[in-house]
Enzyme design. Structure first.
Site, PDB file in Angstrom:
ATOM      1  N   GLY A   2      47.287  37.077  48.849  1.00 44.89           N
ATOM      2  CA  GLY A   2      48.712  36.945  48.552  1.00 44.89           C
ATOM      3  C   GLY A   2      49.266  35.560  48.813  1.00 44.89           C
ATOM      4  CG  PHE A   3      49.694  33.036  46.258  1.00 43.83           C
ATOM      5  CD1 PHE A   3      48.394  32.916  45.837  1.00 43.83           C
ATOM      6  CD2 PHE A   3      50.665  33.376  45.326  1.00 43.83           C
ATOM      7  CE1 PHE A   3      48.043  33.132  44.518  1.00 43.83           C
ATOM      8  CE2 PHE A   3      50.326  33.592  44.002  1.00 43.83           C
ATOM      9  CZ  PHE A   3      49.025  33.473  43.595  1.00 43.83           C
ATOM     10  CG  ASN A  34      46.608  28.487  40.318  1.00 45.93           C
ATOM     11  OD1 ASN A  34      47.535  29.206  40.674  1.00 45.93           O
ATOM     12  ND2 ASN A  34      45.583  28.945  39.637  1.00 45.93           N
ATOM     13  CG  ASN A  67      47.935  32.774  39.470  1.00 44.19           C
ATOM     14  OD1 ASN A  67      47.665  33.747  38.765  1.00 44.19           O
ATOM     15  ND2 ASN A  67      47.591  32.689  40.732  1.00 44.19           N
ATOM     16  CB  SER A  70      46.950  36.172  42.086  1.00 40.67           C
ATOM     17  OG  SER A  70      46.260  34.977  41.935  1.00 40.67           O
ATOM     18  CG  ASN A 133      43.454  35.519  38.902  1.00 43.64           C
ATOM     19  OD1 ASN A 133      42.757  35.702  39.891  1.00 43.64           O
ATOM     20  ND2 ASN A 133      44.548  34.771  38.921  1.00 43.64           N
ATOM     21  CB  THR A 134      39.952  38.548  40.934  1.00 45.01           C
ATOM     22  OG1 THR A 134      41.312  38.642  41.364  1.00 45.01           O
ATOM     23  CG2 THR A 134      39.325  37.314  41.523  1.00 45.01           C
ATOM     24  N   GLY A 162      33.194  37.054  40.393  1.00 41.46           N
ATOM     25  CA  GLY A 162      31.755  36.822  40.332  1.00 41.46           C
ATOM     26  C   GLY A 162      31.046  37.572  39.219  1.00 41.46           C
ATOM     27  CB  THR A 212      32.422  34.095  42.816  1.00 44.30           C
ATOM     28  OG1 THR A 212      33.783  34.505  42.912  1.00 44.30           O
ATOM     29  CG2 THR A 212      31.567  34.998  43.681  1.00 44.30           C
TER      30      THR A 212
HETATM   31  C1  LIG Z   1      38.910  34.246  47.579  1.00 46.76           C
HETATM   32  C2  LIG Z   1      39.513  33.971  46.240  1.00 46.76           C
HETATM   33  C3  LIG Z   1      40.784  33.406  46.166  1.00 46.76           C
HETATM   34  C4  LIG Z   1      41.377  33.156  44.932  1.00 46.76           C
HETATM   35  N1  LIG Z   1      42.639  32.585  44.874  1.00 46.76           N
HETATM   36  C5  LIG Z   1      43.208  32.324  43.665  1.00 46.76           C
HETATM   37  C6  LIG Z   1      44.497  31.727  43.579  1.00 46.76           C
HETATM   38  O1  LIG Z   1      45.144  31.412  44.578  1.00 46.76           O
HETATM   39  N2  LIG Z   1      45.014  31.490  42.335  1.00 46.76           N
HETATM   40  C7  LIG Z   1      44.339  31.832  41.194  1.00 46.76           C
HETATM   41  O2  LIG Z   1      44.835  31.609  40.082  1.00 46.76           O
HETATM   42  N3  LIG Z   1      43.109  32.392  41.257  1.00 46.76           N
HETATM   43  C8  LIG Z   1      42.540  32.652  42.455  1.00 46.76           C
HETATM   44  N4  LIG Z   1      41.288  33.221  42.501  1.00 46.76           N
HETATM   45  C9  LIG Z   1      40.600  33.578  41.231  1.00 46.76           C
HETATM   46  C10 LIG Z   1      39.584  32.520  40.822  1.00 46.76           C
HETATM   47  O3  LIG Z   1      40.227  31.272  40.587  1.00 46.76           O
HETATM   48  C11 LIG Z   1      38.867  32.956  39.542  1.00 46.76           C
HETATM   49  O4  LIG Z   1      39.800  33.053  38.477  1.00 46.76           O
HETATM   50  C12 LIG Z   1      38.162  34.292  39.696  1.00 46.76           C
HETATM   51  O5  LIG Z   1      37.614  34.438  40.990  1.00 46.76           O
HETATM   52  C13 LIG Z   1      37.040  34.479  38.667  1.00 46.76           C
HETATM   53  O6  LIG Z   1      36.103  33.424  38.754  1.00 46.76           O
HETATM   54  P1  LIG Z   1      34.724  33.504  39.601  1.00 46.76           P
HETATM   55  O7  LIG Z   1      34.006  34.757  39.152  1.00 46.76           O
HETATM   56  O8  LIG Z   1      34.027  32.238  39.287  1.00 46.76           O
HETATM   57  O9  LIG Z   1      35.114  33.608  41.044  1.00 46.76           O
HETATM   58  C14 LIG Z   1      40.683  33.475  43.728  1.00 46.76           C
HETATM   59  C15 LIG Z   1      39.386  34.040  43.819  1.00 46.76           C
HETATM   60  C16 LIG Z   1      38.799  34.288  45.045  1.00 46.76           C
HETATM   61  C17 LIG Z   1      37.418  34.910  45.085  1.00 46.76           C
END
Ligand SMILES: Cc1cc2nc3c(=O)[nH]c(=O)nc-3n(C[C@H](O)[C@H](O)[C@H](O)COP(=O)(O)O)c2cc1C
Length: 253
Positions: A2-3, A34, A67, A70, A133-134, A162, A212
């Site tokens: 949550g930022f 971001n 963004n 999230s 995003n995730t 991931g 990831t």
């Molecule tokens: C621990 C963690 C924190 C993250 N924080 C942010 C964030 O603050 N802002 C955002 O846009 N994405 C955030 N993400 C998402 C990543 O930027 C990315 O979009 C997402 O994890 C998918 O990519 P990946 O599979 O390479 O991790 C976060 C991801 C993780 C795992």
């Protein structure tokens, strides 16, 4: 989470202290910042939250990621609603010296929702999309047992990132590229190898990001990806990576 950070003004102080600004040569480097509303900010006040952070940081970023995806910041994803998103983007675009804008979307949107976002991005002349995003879905891992807690992954809160996200994020890039070949796409989600990077580019991403994959593979991942891409360009006798974007060309060993 949550930022959970100390906000844009402290970020700016640290940023200046670390002398990063000097290193940001707008011609040579590309720094994206971001932006997301704070957890405690209501949707009604979200616009002001984005605007105040952007005003502080615009001089330091080459592009801004808006963004709205999230999953752990309450209400943030509501801003993907086309009406709310259009209002937000219009206001941001009116800021003096507004940098190129990229909207970061969730992998949990339907293609119909994504089409609406693409339409408004086109209407408002936004530069591109960061996908994705995730995920709040567990993408085939629903029944995976977490040893430490004894609970199923489907019972856990938080966004999934991931490898399990790779196919979903790639399908979204493909879909958007198919409907709008002129939109610049930044692909992210499960990229942890040169093959995955090549797949994302040939599906339509002009740029890629890793998070990831970096944690699992370490800094070596970046040169590995670059070398892998170069090999593919050589194999296909492509002189500019732009030609590979959206080409559908498969990975060759
Ligand atoms: C621990 C963690 C924190 C993250 N924080 C942010 C964030 O603050 N802002 C955002 O846009 N994405 C955030 N993400 C998402 C990543 O930027 C990315 O979009 C997402 O994890 C998918 O990519 P990946 O599979 O390479 O991790 C976060 C991801 C993780 C795992």
């Amino acid at each position: 989470m949550g930022f959970n950070n100390n906000g844009a003004d402290l970020f700016l102080k640290n940023f200046i202290k670390q002398n990063i600004k000097k290193k940001v040569d707008r011609e040579k480097n590309c720094l994206g910042i971001n932006f997301g509303k704070s957890k405690i900010t209501s949707i009604a006040n979200a616009k002001d939250d984005y605007i105040s952070s952007l005003k502080l940081l615009i001089p330091y970023c080459n592009y801004a990621a808006i963004n709205v995806s999230s999953p752990n910041t309450e209400g943030l994803r509501k801003l993907q609603d086309p009406i709310l998103l259009r209002e937000l983007l219009k206001e941001i675009k009116n800021l003096p010296d507004c940098p190129p804008l990229f909207v970061k979307i969730a992998p949990d949107l339907s293609f119909k929702d994504i089409d609406k976002i693409c339409q408004l991005i086109n209407d408002e002349e936004i530069n591109g999309i960061i996908a994705t995003n995730t995920s709040l879905n567990r993408l085939g891992l629903e029944n995976t047992l977490i040893e430490k807690t004894g609970t199923l992954l489907s019972e856990e809160s938080g966004g999934l990132s991931g490898k399990p996200l790779r196919n979903k994020a790639n399908k979204i890039i493909k879909h958007i590229h198919n409907i709008d070949k002129n939109l610049t796409l930044i692909g992210v989600g499960g990229i942890d190898s040169p093959e995955a990077a090549w797949e994302r580019i040939t599906s339509g991403a002009s740029l890629i990001q890793v998070y990831t994959g970096w944690i699992y593979k370490g800094p070596r991942l970046v040169p590995d990806i670059l070398q892998g891409i170069l090999k593919q360009l050589n194999y296909y006798q492509i002189s500019n990576i732009k030609e590979a974007v959206g080409s559908g060309l498969s990975w060759k060993n």
